[in-house]
Design an enzyme around this catalytic site. Structure first.
Site, PDB file in Angstrom:
ATOM      1  N   TYR A  31       0.893  -1.168   0.000  1.00 63.83           N
ATOM      2  CA  TYR A  31       0.000   0.000   0.000  1.00 63.83           C
ATOM      3  C   TYR A  31       0.927   1.212   0.000  1.00 63.83           C
ATOM      4  CZ  TYR A  31      -4.574   1.939   1.684  1.00 63.83           C
ATOM      5  OH  TYR A  31      -5.790   2.568   1.845  1.00 63.83           O
ATOM      6  N   HIS A  82      -2.452   7.396  -2.918  1.00 67.10           N
ATOM      7  CA  HIS A  82      -3.565   6.447  -3.009  1.00 67.10           C
ATOM      8  C   HIS A  82      -4.192   6.237  -1.631  1.00 67.10           C
ATOM      9  CE1 HIS A  82      -5.845   2.843  -4.104  1.00 67.10           C
ATOM     10  NE2 HIS A  82      -5.238   2.180  -3.135  1.00 67.10           N
ATOM     11  N   LYS A 139     -10.619  -9.260  -4.299  1.00 65.62           N
ATOM     12  CA  LYS A 139      -9.341  -9.172  -5.014  1.00 65.62           C
ATOM     13  C   LYS A 139      -8.933 -10.492  -5.652  1.00 65.62           C
ATOM     14  CE  LYS A 139      -7.851  -5.050  -3.284  1.00 65.62           C
ATOM     15  NZ  LYS A 139      -7.229  -3.964  -4.081  1.00 65.62           N
TER      16      LYS A 139
END
Lengths: 429, 429
Positions: free
Chosen positions: A127, A132, A252
């Protein structure tokens, strides 16, 4: 930090006897030489190849690597990897005496199947983009977009290796549970209605580390083999309902797509960059900090996302570029991700994949997912042909592209990672 | 639902010519016949074996399976698996003409190395005990111990396959970041101070499903190969700091331990149980519900956790039993976990591992982790020798045990899953 310094194999003037490699915009010039797996239509076994222009050189036919096991090649010590790169560079160089022999080991990339680059044992997703994380966090927690751990922990989680597919393979829209309608308690069940892409880099592990043996930051780059493009397809409506308290799962693991060519850390040597850490952020803990990492730990790779809708395809339109961003804007470097992953003794194996997480830039139009670009679906994107998109529709093709360009050096490309959305299976709810 | 009905291979009166298999308390009688991988000290390749009493029968030496690839065996169709079980049962039965030949294929389990049962491609961990989820949730969110999705979603997440180790292999205490001290912002970094075990079952996938092809609930059991004991070691202090927003990562992936013998779904046929779903909970969504699943979807396996401290070991004390619980108290059945995992099209491969999550019982003393038994470290356990434990200390040995017992049937055991905590690596903070 960077284990690989530019050398003669990066000289911008070097040209190949494979003519297509010398075109200025080519992703795979003589200075790149990425590795991948290929096979002829109908074959079951993979073979190893190096991309050169619009061709690939079969490593076995060229007498360089006798087997088709990419994971074994990835595990090679640095000296062996350098030897192979040097041999490829010399043999494919203009005027090489090998041209006569190797011409028979060349195959047009367009005529073969290119696969997932290796057997991926474990896949981890990070991440690493603070941009983001901030944009997405703001949608969920306007008062605290970034959680306190973000400044200190390279946040990551494990993903699904079995459903990583090669670029070009279509991806079916998944079914799943989503939040109950307003006022209800019973969740909906049906095809995903907020299907998204995520623009990422995939870092492939080279030399493994033993269980219980952390990899220090100064050693981390020697454990990285190279980089590919990675699309972590995401079902946002499934994710919102399932992800607490243990993280994303079915949102995902229905598919992730990876590009076929792994650009080596050696090839990227001229394209290192300082880490862009906002002044408001604290310095990393000592195990994640070094002068080298600050100065040249990042990768200066430019990234793009393209979308081609069915209407565009029908009209012969190549698609719209939805965003551009830079890998060097990530909050953590590849070496920091790898070191953090092993600090507890976790073992990484050759061919394991570390996704960077969505690589968004600091500007709103640099979001690496539709979730960001459409503000969670609130502000649909207007495409050049008048169509709109909040999330992906059936038949949409997403193409990720990546490349390095700097004055004085040949352009190095990552090629593309492509996938088209298939309609959900029919079935009863 | 249950694909396997009791047959002649479950007859309680059947006895083996391997004498140790006939002892009443034996985990591996003729009616069990679990599979595992073994090798002689110094060998590099694994061999396949079936446990019988305190011995194992080598499947190649007995002329039953010519290779040593457990994943291939796991992928067999049901008819082939039944044929193998039948052949083992007949050949190891008292009076079998095979005794003369097969005696040479027997090896004492104590004289060989028993490994992880197969190559585990992907490992998923679920959260299937509502008692565990409630107790742990209460520590974090007293006002809402169970999140709204728990009643509907078999919550799961991906774990690390590379660090799954065989029972008996010691586990090193990990280092990592933990929460900043009260009033501070900079996290601590050092060896874990809240090391824990988790009592789980590991479900091994048999027949695979293709990417994009969900497995319906009625078909799910045919995709399960069998069950082992599984200890998902957990660093609670690392977990509390890192887990938001993407779930546990370094708190779990330093090691998980699995028992060597996979008890097949066939062997467990007499020990099916109804699903214990509290009346206050809604019925599952249709894709996760069937009459068969309600009536016999659960596994009636009794579970125990034992702890032996270094002081106990020095005193010749076998250890304390910390808890007992029952797999049948889980909120979701194995078939429901598998079906949910594939409902979005995710592909499971033969040998993939699904952890159930910690299997705690409804009573406070039935917690399957120290986090539960010590109320998050607030109420240390007093051990039989006067020692206390909130979390694990260096040198502690944790042993998981599991078995099925029902009147009219032979006891079927899962053996044990054992691991000892090694001190953290020395290093500077």
């Amino acid at each position: 930090m960077s284990t690989y310094l530019p050398d003669a194999t990066h000289a911008a003037a070097a040209r190949s006897w494979v003519a297509s490699a010398n075109a200025p915009a080519c992703d795979f010039p003589l200075q790149n030489l990425p590795y991948g797996r290929w096979r002829r239509p109908g074959d079951s076994d993979w073979r190893l190849g190096a991309a050169i222009g619009d061709q690939l050189l079969d490593l076995a036919e060229a007498g360089l690597v006798p087997h088709g096991d990419m994971n074994r090649l990835m595990a090679w010590p640095l000296s062996e990897r350098r030897r192979l790169r040097q041999a490829l560079f010399e043999g494919l160089h203009e005027g090489s005496p090998r041209q006569a022999d190797w011409a028979a080991a060349l195959h047009p990339q367009a005529s073969v199947e290119l696969g997932v680059p290796c057997e991926i044992g474990d896949y981890t997703d990070f991440y690493a983009s603070i941009h983001h994380a901030t944009t997405v966090g703001r949608q969920f927690r306007p008062e605290q977009p970034l959680l306190p751990n973000y400044s200190w922990v390279p946040v990551g989680y494990h993903g699904r290796a079995s459903s990583i597919v090669a670029s070009g393979q279509p991806v079916r829209r998944p079914w799943g549970q989503t939040r109950p309608p307003e006022g209800g308690t019973r969740p909906r069940f049906g095809p995903c209605r907020r299907l998204d892409y995520e623009l990422e880099l995939g870092l492939f592990v080279g030399a493994p580390n033993a269980l219980g043996e952390p990899v220090a930051l100064g050693e981390a780059e020697a454990h990285l083999f190279g980089v590919a493009l990675f699309n972590d397809w995401s079902a946002r409506d499934l994710q919102a309902w399932e992800y607490q308290p243990l993280g994303p799962f079915l949102a995902k693991n229905f598919a992730s797509s990876v590009s076929p060519w792994v650009v080596t850390m050696e090839a990227l040597a001229p394209f290192r960059a300082p880490l862009q850490r906002p002044d408001t952020q604290p310095a990393p803990l000592p195990y994640l900090d070094s002068e080298d990492n600050q100065q040249q730990g990042a990768l200066d790779i430019q990234l793009e996302v393209w979308l081609q809708t069915p209407a565009m395809r029908a009209a012969g339109h190549a698609g719209d570029r939805l965003s551009t961003s830079r890998a060097a804007d990530a909050f953590w470097t590849p070496a920091q991700l790898l070191t953090h992953h092993t600090v507890n003794g976790c073992n990484l194996r050759s061919g394991d994949l570390l996704g960077t997480g969505t690589l968004s830039g600091p500007a709103p139009e640099q979001g690496g997912s539709l979730l960001e670009l459409s503000a969670g679906g609130q502000q649909p994107l207007r495409l050049s042909n008048g169509e709109q998109r909040s999330f992906l529709e059936d038949g949409d093709t997403v193409v990720l592209r990546g490349f390095c360009e700097r004055p004085g050096w040949r352009r190095i490309g990552l090629g593309e990672c492509r996938g088209t959305v298939l309609p959900a299976r029919t079935g009863s709810e």
